[in-house]
Design an enzyme around this catalytic site. Sequence first.
Site, mmCIF file in Angstrom:
data_model
loop_
_atom_site.group_PDB
_atom_site.id
_atom_site.type_symbol
_atom_site.label_atom_id
_atom_site.label_comp_id
_atom_site.label_asym_id
_atom_site.label_seq_id
_atom_site.Cartn_x
_atom_site.Cartn_y
_atom_site.Cartn_z
ATOM 1 N N ASP A 1 49.746 33.493 31.826
ATOM 2 C CA ASP A 1 50.387 34.748 31.442
ATOM 3 C C ASP A 1 50.908 34.671 30.013
ATOM 4 O OD1 ASP A 1 51.252 37.326 31.799
ATOM 5 O OD2 ASP A 1 53.077 36.779 32.877
ATOM 6 N N THR B 1 43.108 41.325 41.231
ATOM 7 C CA THR B 1 42.713 42.632 41.753
ATOM 8 C C THR B 1 43.653 43.719 41.254
ATOM 9 O OG1 THR B 1 43.967 42.074 43.759
ATOM 10 C CG2 THR B 1 41.576 41.740 43.822
ATOM 11 N N GLU B 2 44.882 43.349 40.891
ATOM 12 C CA GLU B 2 45.827 44.326 40.348
ATOM 13 C C GLU B 2 45.587 44.613 38.870
ATOM 14 O OE1 GLU B 2 46.875 43.082 44.029
ATOM 15 O OE2 GLU B 2 46.848 41.685 42.333
ATOM 16 N N ASN B 3 44.860 43.744 38.186
ATOM 17 C CA ASN B 3 44.607 43.959 36.764
ATOM 18 C C ASN B 3 43.718 45.162 36.485
ATOM 19 O OD1 ASN B 3 44.584 40.398 35.948
ATOM 20 N ND2 ASN B 3 46.245 41.891 35.838
ATOM 21 N N ARG C 1 45.207 48.101 34.490
ATOM 22 C CA ARG C 1 45.409 48.064 33.045
ATOM 23 C C ARG C 1 44.485 49.072 32.354
ATOM 24 N NH1 ARG C 1 46.427 41.778 31.143
ATOM 25 N NH2 ARG C 1 48.030 41.285 32.704
#
Length: 358
Positions: free
Chosen positions: A92, A139-141, A144
């Site tokens: 990160d 999977t949450e990216n 963006r």
Amino acid sequence: PNRPLPSSRALATSVTVFLVAFLLPSTGHSFVCQPPFATIQSRHHDSNTVECRLHHVNGDSSDHSHHGGSSSSTTTETTTTRIPNHIAFICDGNSRWARQRQLPVIAGHATGADRLVDVVLPALQAKGVPYCTMYGFSTENWQRPASEIDEIFTVLQRTAETVYYRLQAQPENILVQILGDLDDARIPPSLRTILHKLQRETQLACRNSDIPPQTLRLAINYGGRQDILNAAKKLAQRALDTKNPDINPLNSTSTTTAVPNSNSNNNNGGDSSSWLDKMTEDDFSQLLGTQGIPDPDLIIRTSGECRLSNFLLWESAYAEIYFTDTLWPDFDHDAMDQALEWYALRTRRFGARETASP
């Protein structure tokens, strides 16, 4: 210190030239590169070195690395021999690293990828860490901006190509595996192709070696909850496909992966609930995308954020979790040493006691 800084446009142009010159692989026979996983050379600090800190130890979340603060001039050596078997990284801070330098976001992702190939992997190999998992794209990216997603995929593809061609020029005992859903139609076909190629050819190369490989698992389009859900779906589908309550679906051959139930005395018979009652955590683990790889001993998250972000949720049950303020593109040999020294001081009891009570 008094020299004028170049404009952001000039810096962006320089980064673009760097990406084209360094990250894109050569296509001719004159391709020359250093082995990406060679023995670590002498270490040094530069002006951007960040001291690794734990929030829960000193409560200091300030960042001294990008505002003219002094950095340590002493290289930290790891004296312990207690090394994790598996280290997982939540890489990160790429975007923040770029913004602090008034660079485009892709520069942060590119520098972070370079950090993985040229610093972190050689360090892990030199220290004898056999398993490593990198959180590349969650999977949450997908939430963006589309432009940033495209840039991330571009860097992932160029990095995969760089590693592939370097391993072609200088073979290393590295096994690359992909964790996540590469069949997603949103993933560029060119990225999917090079990742499958890297995985397939490193697997073939390692089969011909008598030395256990260093396994690098790249988590791309991966989410811990989704992986657990997929495992539950596999088990339910096997039970439905079996259509015979006396047959253990864990041993079903209707899918590509057969999972043994080592705790069952009669794997192919018994009442309909016997196989379910005797199902173990190890049995269920074999249905996960991480099957075949030991659980991580140490999870390192950079950039000061203190959460797992849906990463290896099942597997991290007893992992030691290390948080550092260092942004991923600044994560260097000393930051790695400090994380390993912190890990060596941990007492891992897995819910038990070190010694039995009298």
